[in-house]
Design a protein around this motif. Structure first.
Motif, PDB file in Angstrom:
ATOM      1  N   MET A   1       0.760  -0.957  -0.179  1.00 17.13           N
ATOM      2  CA  MET A   1       0.055  -0.050  -0.048  1.00 17.13           C
ATOM      3  C   MET A   1       0.832   1.190  -0.222  1.00 17.13           C
ATOM      4  O   MET A   1       1.646   1.198   0.927  1.00 17.13           O
ATOM      5  CB  MET A   1      -1.037  -0.076   1.069  1.00 17.13           C
ATOM      6  N   ALA A   2       0.850   2.004  -0.901  1.00 18.23           N
ATOM      7  CA  ALA A   2       1.691   3.384  -1.005  1.00 18.23           C
ATOM      8  C   ALA A   2       0.972   4.420  -0.182  1.00 18.23           C
ATOM      9  O   ALA A   2      -0.180   4.491  -0.481  1.00 18.23           O
ATOM     10  CB  ALA A   2       1.794   3.574  -2.693  1.00 18.23           C
ATOM     11  N   THR A   3       1.720   5.202   0.471  1.00 21.71           N
ATOM     12  CA  THR A   3       1.241   6.157   1.062  1.00 21.71           C
ATOM     13  C   THR A   3       1.426   7.512   0.387  1.00 21.71           C
ATOM     14  O   THR A   3       2.502   7.815  -0.015  1.00 21.71           O
ATOM     15  CB  THR A   3       1.990   6.394   2.403  1.00 21.71           C
ATOM     16  N   PRO A   4       0.263   8.037  -0.195  1.00 21.30           N
ATOM     17  CA  PRO A   4       0.442   9.219  -0.967  1.00 21.30           C
ATOM     18  C   PRO A   4       0.966  10.331  -0.303  1.00 21.30           C
ATOM     19  O   PRO A   4       0.857  10.602   0.898  1.00 21.30           O
ATOM     20  CB  PRO A   4      -0.992   9.408  -1.516  1.00 21.30           C
ATOM     21  N   THR A   5       1.583  11.307  -1.092  1.00 18.68           N
ATOM     22  CA  THR A   5       2.115  12.779  -0.494  1.00 18.68           C
ATOM     23  C   THR A   5       0.619  13.703  -0.333  1.00 18.68           C
ATOM     24  O   THR A   5      -0.309  13.448  -1.003  1.00 18.68           O
ATOM     25  CB  THR A   5       3.048  13.330  -1.393  1.00 18.68           C
ATOM     26  N   PRO A   6       0.833  14.719   0.447  1.00 18.43           N
ATOM     27  CA  PRO A   6      -0.209  15.432   0.699  1.00 18.43           C
ATOM     28  C   PRO A   6      -0.943  15.890  -0.655  1.00 18.43           C
ATOM     29  O   PRO A   6      -1.839  16.159  -1.009  1.00 18.43           O
ATOM     30  CB  PRO A   6       0.226  16.602   1.591  1.00 18.43           C
ATOM     31  N   SER A   7      -0.023  16.356  -1.594  1.00 21.02           N
ATOM     32  CA  SER A   7      -0.188  16.989  -3.036  1.00 21.02           C
ATOM     33  C   SER A   7      -0.997  15.762  -3.547  1.00 21.02           C
ATOM     34  O   SER A   7      -2.002  16.264  -4.511  1.00 21.02           O
ATOM     35  CB  SER A   7       0.986  17.595  -3.725  1.00 21.02           C
ATOM     36  N   GLN A   8      -0.398  14.660  -3.640  1.00 23.65           N
ATOM     37  CA  GLN A   8      -1.084  13.710  -4.634  1.00 23.65           C
ATOM     38  C   GLN A   8      -2.550  13.300  -3.810  1.00 23.65           C
ATOM     39  O   GLN A   8      -3.597  13.147  -4.631  1.00 23.65           O
ATOM     40  CB  GLN A   8      -0.328  12.381  -4.370  1.00 23.65           C
ATOM     41  N   SER A   9      -2.678  13.261  -2.799  1.00 22.89           N
ATOM     42  CA  SER A   9      -3.985  13.144  -2.006  1.00 22.89           C
ATOM     43  C   SER A   9      -5.102  14.142  -2.493  1.00 22.89           C
ATOM     44  O   SER A   9      -6.016  13.986  -2.654  1.00 22.89           O
ATOM     45  CB  SER A   9      -3.840  12.978  -0.427  1.00 22.89           C
ATOM     46  N   LEU A  10      -4.425  15.374  -2.486  1.00 27.20           N
ATOM     47  CA  LEU A  10      -5.332  16.715  -2.799  1.00 27.20           C
ATOM     48  C   LEU A  10      -5.507  16.562  -4.368  1.00 27.20           C
ATOM     49  O   LEU A  10      -6.963  16.841  -4.884  1.00 27.20           O
ATOM     50  CB  LEU A  10      -4.587  17.841  -2.474  1.00 27.20           C
ATOM     51  N   ALA A  11      -4.615  15.936  -5.173  1.00 26.17           N
ATOM     52  CA  ALA A  11      -4.862  16.053  -6.523  1.00 26.17           C
ATOM     53  C   ALA A  11      -6.146  15.130  -6.805  1.00 26.17           C
ATOM     54  O   ALA A  11      -6.888  15.403  -7.858  1.00 26.17           O
ATOM     55  CB  ALA A  11      -3.564  15.748  -7.150  1.00 26.17           C
ATOM     56  N   LEU A  12      -5.993  13.891  -6.161  1.00 29.53           N
ATOM     57  CA  LEU A  12      -7.020  13.041  -6.543  1.00 29.53           C
ATOM     58  C   LEU A  12      -8.386  13.350  -6.228  1.00 29.53           C
ATOM     59  O   LEU A  12      -9.533  13.145  -6.797  1.00 29.53           O
ATOM     60  CB  LEU A  12      -6.792  11.667  -5.812  1.00 29.53           C
ATOM     61  N   ILE A  13      -8.559  14.068  -4.978  1.00 27.85           N
ATOM     62  CA  ILE A  13      -9.955  14.618  -4.438  1.00 27.85           C
ATOM     63  C   ILE A  13     -10.429  15.672  -5.344  1.00 27.85           C
ATOM     64  O   ILE A  13     -11.377  15.898  -5.905  1.00 27.85           O
ATOM     65  CB  ILE A  13      -9.689  15.354  -3.089  1.00 27.85           C
ATOM     66  N   LEU A  14      -9.471  16.497  -6.059  1.00 24.90           N
ATOM     67  CA  LEU A  14      -9.772  17.642  -7.030  1.00 24.90           C
ATOM     68  C   LEU A  14     -10.129  16.948  -8.433  1.00 24.90           C
ATOM     69  O   LEU A  14     -11.073  17.557  -9.069  1.00 24.90           O
ATOM     70  CB  LEU A  14      -8.747  18.568  -6.953  1.00 24.90           C
ATOM     71  N   LEU A  15      -9.467  15.828  -8.514  1.00 25.71           N
ATOM     72  CA  LEU A  15      -9.709  15.167  -9.800  1.00 25.71           C
ATOM     73  C   LEU A  15     -11.299  14.603  -9.893  1.00 25.71           C
ATOM     74  O   LEU A  15     -11.997  14.849 -10.722  1.00 25.71           O
ATOM     75  CB  LEU A  15      -8.836  14.107 -10.078  1.00 25.71           C
TER      76      LEU A  15
END
Length: 671
Positions: free
Chosen positions: A1-15
């Motif tokens: 399980m990869a832990t996303p960076t804060p910007s990746q987590s945010l990017a997926l929510i915005l996507l």
């Protein structure tokens, strides 16, 4: 399980939010689970993925195509056509850009899976709605000294720590790490447009898959509150930051471009900022000339310039951009003309910082002008590709490696577009700093020796930068001296050959610094004391208008040289800021503000017919005649740009790797 960076987590929510808006539905509950329905549209999202190469992937199942429900009816128009797919991805990119630019606050709460499921009354499934890696490798079992498998302790998924993220009125999601504290921290999120990347599938079910690359992949997460309160944190996504929506409900995709909602453009307040890395605020060119100490191009200069080029006989009239004041300021242009009259040589120098594979129309302006100058004066040209600069400012280190070669690759891609602008091959040398710097290095060292750090700091604002950044201006200055090209120009330190640099005025600080130390680099007999002459252009305005200049980082601020005819139409119709009025009555009574209208300003760049441009300006500005309305002006611009970009793309197809090698080969130019 990869832990996303804060910007990746945010990017997926915005996507997630951007996909919802672009497809025309507003999910009430936006959890990032494997399959969570979002009533009333019955659309569901798959678990987001972080691919091995760092690309983020999210899919949405839009239900059965023939389902007798609101989803099936409103999305029946979805097709696999390339036009529809391009329009959809363009809207997704636009919505992502708007969400990032809005810099909205992000709230994070930490809880366990058990707490979340108890409060929300739903099961998250094996992935818990969290981000997982693609192609996850199966772990090998641990063994004792005798080779016996050591059993794993019982795993209680309820103890998994989750982070619930909310952007009010935009999105709601569950992930394995907290998101960044503001939407602006996501940086540039770029939609992958390749046919094997983002896809639209229409069969028994309709599925859309979108992949994005998050430019910022580190940084800190936002503040985290403990526990879940108030139920499912349901949030109505009002779509106020989105574009598209009902537009994509139409079956005729060709009508998209004419119906995309125009976004409100807010005037940027505050003082004008113009430097090599930032152009913002309302640009006052008179003030810039005064601040920079350059000289306005007046009627006398225009007359002399025309007389000189006519005498050479390669062109018969001035370029429209000179006639229309788009190239408006200069340094020592009159002394260059003195040299031409005296039969003495000079050379042209311009450049490009390769930050993206696809150049836009704004990037073409200095190259198209330089191509005209080369033909008009029949002189050699050197084109500097500053791949080193882009790495120094935008480069990244990851897993013990860097992306310098990425920018070197962009140099060759951009060179294809530059070659397609119509330069004379025998008189043109295109070079990469990374490859050619050795020949320039003696001059770079001399410039470093001549410029104090205090001067560089005052001129460029260097403070907490890496040591390469304050060192770079000398590298951009070096091509101003012919001795940097001992083979290409055949010149040594005793050369008296002058240099003329066509560029946008934001690049002027580099060459003000250069001019201050130029006398140390050339013989005393040099006609300009070694100082390069400058020919300044105004900024090519972004589609949204108002302030600043066009940017590669905002897909919907620009027309790119890779855009299709339908993309050009959609961008002009949907994003080009209008200086007209909301109603036909007002428009006919008051006419349009030509200075604010982007379509008219772009016609000043690309409509060659002076008489027709004058007619359009007269009609549109007065609200009368054939071109009284915004739509008519946009239609004229679209036709011009579609033809121009298509022809450029055809020329570019002929530029092979071998052709690029020939233009970038160190060789003596013909002059």
């Amino acid at each position: 399980m990869a832990t996303p960076t804060p910007s990746q987590s945010l990017a997926l929510i915005l996507l997630r939010a951007s996909l919802s808006r672009s497809l025309g539905f507003s999910p009430v509950r936006s959890t990032l689970s494997d399959v969570i329905s979002a009533p009333p549209t019955s659309c569901s999202f798959g678990a987001p993925l972080i691919m091995p190469n760092g690309v983020l992937k999210l899919s949405v199942n839009l239900g059965k195509k023939t389902a007798a429900n609101p989803s099936g009816e409103c999305l029946a128009h979805v097709t696999t056509s390339s036009d529809f797919r391009a329009q959809l991805l363009s809207l997704v990119q636009s919505n992502l850009d708007n969400l990032v630019a809005s810099d909205l606050p992000v709230t994070n709460r930490r809880c366990t899976r058990r707490e979340y499921e108890a409060v929300n009354g739903l099961a998250l499934g094996m992935n818990g709605g969290t981000i997982r890696t693609a192609k996850k490798k199966k772990k090998k079992p641990k063994k004792d000294e005798d080779g016996n498998v050591i059993p794993e302790p019982p795993y209680d998924a309820g103890d998994d720590v989750l982070y619930v993220t909310r952007v009010d009125g935009v999105a709601y999601g569950v992930g394995m790490s907290p998101s960044a504290g503001r939407t602006g921290a996501a940086g540039r999120i770029t939609v992958a447009t390749g046919e094997k990347d983002s896809q639209v599938t229409v069969g028994r079910y309709i599925e859309v898959v979108v992949k994005v690359q998050c430019e910022v992949q580190d940084g800190e997460g936002g503040e985290v509150e403990e526990g879940i309160e108030g139920g499912g944190w349901e949030t109505e996504v009002d779509g106020s930051m989105g574009v598209g929506g009902e537009v994509l409900m139409r079956k005729e995709v060709e009508e998209i471009a004419e119906k995309v909602e125009e976004m409100e453009v807010k005037e940027v307040k505050g003082e004008m900022v113009v430097n090599p890395w930032d152009v913002s605020g309302k640009i006052d060119y008179n003030k810039l000339v005064e601040q920079f100490g350059s000289v306005r191009i007046d009627e006398a200069m225009l007359e002399r310039l025309l007389a000189t080029v006519k005498k050479i006989g390669k062109v018969t009239e001035l370029h429209p951009w000179i006639r229309r004041g788009i190239f408006f300021s200069h340094r020592d242009l009159s002394r260059i003309l003195d040299l031409v009259d005296a039969g003495k040589p000079f050379y042209l120098y311009t450049g490009r910082g390769p930050s993206s594979a696809a150049m836009h129309l704004g990037h073409l302006v200095p190259f198209m002008m330089t191509a005209w100058l080369q033909r008009a004066f029949d002189v050699p040209l050197v084109v500097q590709m500053t791949d080193d600069e882009k790495f120094i400012w935008k480069g990244e280190y990851k897993d013990g490696d860097d992306n310098l070669d990425y920018f070197r690759g962009l140099t060759r891609e951009n060179a294809r577009d530059i070659i397609s602008c119509g330069f004379i091959k025998e008189k043109t040398f295109i070079f990469s700093d990374c490859d050619y710097v050795g020949s320039m290095y003696p001059n770079i060292v001399r410039i470093w020796k001549s410029v104090t750090y205090a001067t560089a700091q005052a001129m460029f604002g260097f403070n907490k930068h890496n040591i390469g950044q304050p060192a770079f201006p000398a590298i951009q200055a070096a091509p101003s001296f012919p001795s940097s090209f001992p083979v290409v120009l055949g010149q040594g330190r005793d050369s008296e050959m002058a240099c003329l640099i066509p560029c946008a005025i934001d690049q002027d600080p580099y060459f003000r610094m250069t001019r201050d130390v130029a006398h140390k680099m050339v013989p005393r007999t040099h006609p300009l004391g070694g100082k390069p002459a400058l020919f300044h252009s105004k900024f090519f305005p972004p589609l949204q208008g108002a302030s600043g200049k066009m940017s590669s980082s905002d897909d919907n601020s620009a027309i790119f040289l890779t855009d299709s005819p339908s993309q050009i139409k959609q961008k002009i119709m949907g994003h080009a800021f209008s200086g007209g009025h909301e109603t036909a009555k007002e428009q006919k009574e008051k006419g349009a503000d030509l200075d604010a209208d982007v379509s008219y300003q772009w016609l000043r760049f690309f409509l060659e017919d002076d008489e027709k441009l004058e007619l359009i300006g007269k009609d549109y500005g007065s609200g009368s005649g054939e071109y009284w309305a915004t739509g008519m002006v946009k239609k004229e611009l679209i036709a011009i740009l579609q033809d121009m970009v298509a022809k450029h793309q055809e020329r570019r197809k002929e530029v092979t790797d071998e052709v690029v090698d020939e233009w970038m080969a160190v060789r003596k130019l013909d002059f």
